[in-house]
Design a protein around this motif. Structure first.
Motif, PDB file in Angstrom:
ATOM      1  N   ALA A  73       0.825  -1.208   0.000  1.00  0.00           N
ATOM      2  CA  ALA A  73       0.000   0.000   0.000  1.00  0.00           C
ATOM      3  C   ALA A  73       0.858   1.257   0.000  1.00  0.00           C
ATOM      4  N   GLU A  74       0.224   2.349  -0.405  1.00  0.00           N
ATOM      5  CA  GLU A  74       0.912   3.642  -0.430  1.00  0.00           C
ATOM      6  C   GLU A  74       1.312   4.009   0.988  1.00  0.00           C
ATOM      7  N   ASP A  75       2.589   4.228   1.189  1.00  0.00           N
ATOM      8  CA  ASP A  75       3.058   4.554   2.526  1.00  0.00           C
ATOM      9  C   ASP A  75       4.286   5.456   2.495  1.00  0.00           C
ATOM     10  N   GLY A  76       4.698   5.894   1.317  1.00  0.00           N
ATOM     11  CA  GLY A  76       5.869   6.745   1.202  1.00  0.00           C
ATOM     12  C   GLY A  76       7.174   5.977   1.267  1.00  0.00           C
ATOM     13  N   ASN A  77       7.115   4.656   1.406  1.00  0.00           N
ATOM     14  CA  ASN A  77       8.314   3.823   1.494  1.00  0.00           C
ATOM     15  C   ASN A  77       8.840   3.552   0.081  1.00  0.00           C
ATOM     16  N   GLU A  78       9.861   4.275  -0.313  1.00  0.00           N
ATOM     17  CA  GLU A  78      10.435   4.134  -1.656  1.00  0.00           C
ATOM     18  C   GLU A  78      11.238   2.848  -1.810  1.00  0.00           C
ATOM     19  N   ASP A  79      11.631   2.218  -0.698  1.00  0.00           N
ATOM     20  CA  ASP A  79      12.417   0.985  -0.769  1.00  0.00           C
ATOM     21  C   ASP A  79      11.636  -0.158  -1.416  1.00  0.00           C
ATOM     22  N   LYS A  80      10.307  -0.111  -1.341  1.00  0.00           N
ATOM     23  CA  LYS A  80       9.515  -1.203  -1.918  1.00  0.00           C
ATOM     24  C   LYS A  80       9.595  -1.201  -3.443  1.00  0.00           C
ATOM     25  N   LEU A  81      10.069  -0.104  -4.037  1.00  0.00           N
ATOM     26  CA  LEU A  81      10.203  -0.047  -5.493  1.00  0.00           C
ATOM     27  C   LEU A  81      11.433  -0.809  -5.993  1.00  0.00           C
ATOM     28  N   ALA A  82      12.436  -0.976  -5.154  1.00  0.00           N
ATOM     29  CA  ALA A  82      13.699  -1.603  -5.595  1.00  0.00           C
ATOM     30  C   ALA A  82      13.486  -2.987  -6.216  1.00  0.00           C
ATOM     31  N   PRO A  83      12.727  -3.904  -5.597  1.00  0.00           N
ATOM     32  CA  PRO A  83      12.536  -5.211  -6.229  1.00  0.00           C
ATOM     33  C   PRO A  83      11.758  -5.111  -7.544  1.00  0.00           C
ATOM     34  N   LYS A  84      10.846  -4.179  -7.630  1.00  0.00           N
ATOM     35  CA  LYS A  84      10.077  -4.016  -8.868  1.00  0.00           C
ATOM     36  C   LYS A  84      10.963  -3.459  -9.981  1.00  0.00           C
ATOM     37  N   LEU A  85      11.805  -2.516  -9.634  1.00  0.00           N
ATOM     38  CA  LEU A  85      12.736  -1.967 -10.620  1.00  0.00           C
ATOM     39  C   LEU A  85      13.712  -3.046 -11.087  1.00  0.00           C
ATOM     40  N   GLU A  86      14.152  -3.886 -10.179  1.00  0.00           N
ATOM     41  CA  GLU A  86      15.043  -4.997 -10.539  1.00  0.00           C
ATOM     42  C   GLU A  86      14.334  -5.958 -11.487  1.00  0.00           C
ATOM     43  N   ALA A  87      13.049  -6.202 -11.238  1.00  0.00           N
ATOM     44  CA  ALA A  87      12.289  -7.146 -12.061  1.00  0.00           C
ATOM     45  C   ALA A  87      12.125  -6.672 -13.500  1.00  0.00           C
ATOM     46  N   ILE A  88      12.065  -5.360 -13.711  1.00  0.00           N
ATOM     47  CA  ILE A  88      11.813  -4.821 -15.058  1.00  0.00           C
ATOM     48  C   ILE A  88      13.059  -4.271 -15.731  1.00  0.00           C
ATOM     49  N   LYS A  89      14.220  -4.472 -15.159  1.00  0.00           N
ATOM     50  CA  LYS A  89      15.447  -3.824 -15.643  1.00  0.00           C
ATOM     51  C   LYS A  89      15.751  -4.090 -17.117  1.00  0.00           C
ATOM     52  N   ASP A  90      15.341  -5.239 -17.660  1.00  0.00           N
ATOM     53  CA  ASP A  90      15.617  -5.564 -19.062  1.00  0.00           C
ATOM     54  C   ASP A  90      14.473  -5.183 -19.997  1.00  0.00           C
TER      55      ASP A  90
END
Length: 165
Positions: A73-90
């Protein structure tokens, strides 16, 4: 947040041929933020799943689903984006129902083109439409993302000496 990757194991010969980049006209990976694995219906930061497909002008097929659990959920925690960014890197394109400013900036910094859909839309319909565009004359931004990761080659016919006056 935990991340789990799921891949289909079928038609290995076609998949390896497709993934090797031997498909004429080039290929690219496209990611979809989805809750139900059928439609683009999720905010990037809150998505339970990211479906990743490989597409060319000739065909497209499912590569993998990346599932996320934990606090999404929306909570201002930007760290939760790191695994998603890793998943889409290619990936070259990311389809979302919504994406925050920070997430969008991080996606663009990775040279991934985010596309927001106005209402939930079928992943298969998006892929079919994108394939039709690839078969025609894609807009410049799409030609650019199709070449993501391709090495630029410069060819010089003649060597010239440079002199400084």
């Amino acid at each position: 947040m935990h991340m789990r990757r799921l891949r289909l194991v079928k038609d290995a010969e076609r998949s390896s041929h497709f993934l090797s980049g031997q498909s004429p006209g080039g290929t690219m990976k496209v990611a979809f933020a989805t809750q139900d694995m059928q439609r683009v219906d999720a905010h990037f930061g809150w998505a339970k799943n990211i479906a990743i497909y490989e597409i060319s002008a000739e065909c497209h097929h499912f590569l993998e689903a990346v599932q996320f659990d934990g606090e999404l959920a929306e909570d201002g925690n930007e760290d939760k984006l790191a695994p998603k960014l890793e998943a889409i890197k290619d990936c070259a394109i990311l389809y979302v129902a919504a994406i925050g400013g920070s997430g969008a900036a991080r996606v663009v910094a990775m040279k991934i083109h985010p596309i927001k859909v106005n209402e939930p839309e079928s992943i298969n319909e998006i892929l079919d439409k994108l394939q039709v565009v690839l078969q025609g004359n894609p807009p410049p931004w799409l030609r650019k993302v199709m070449n993501k990761g391709a090495e630029k080659a410069f060819h010089f016919d003649d060597e010239e000496e440079l002199s400084h006056a």
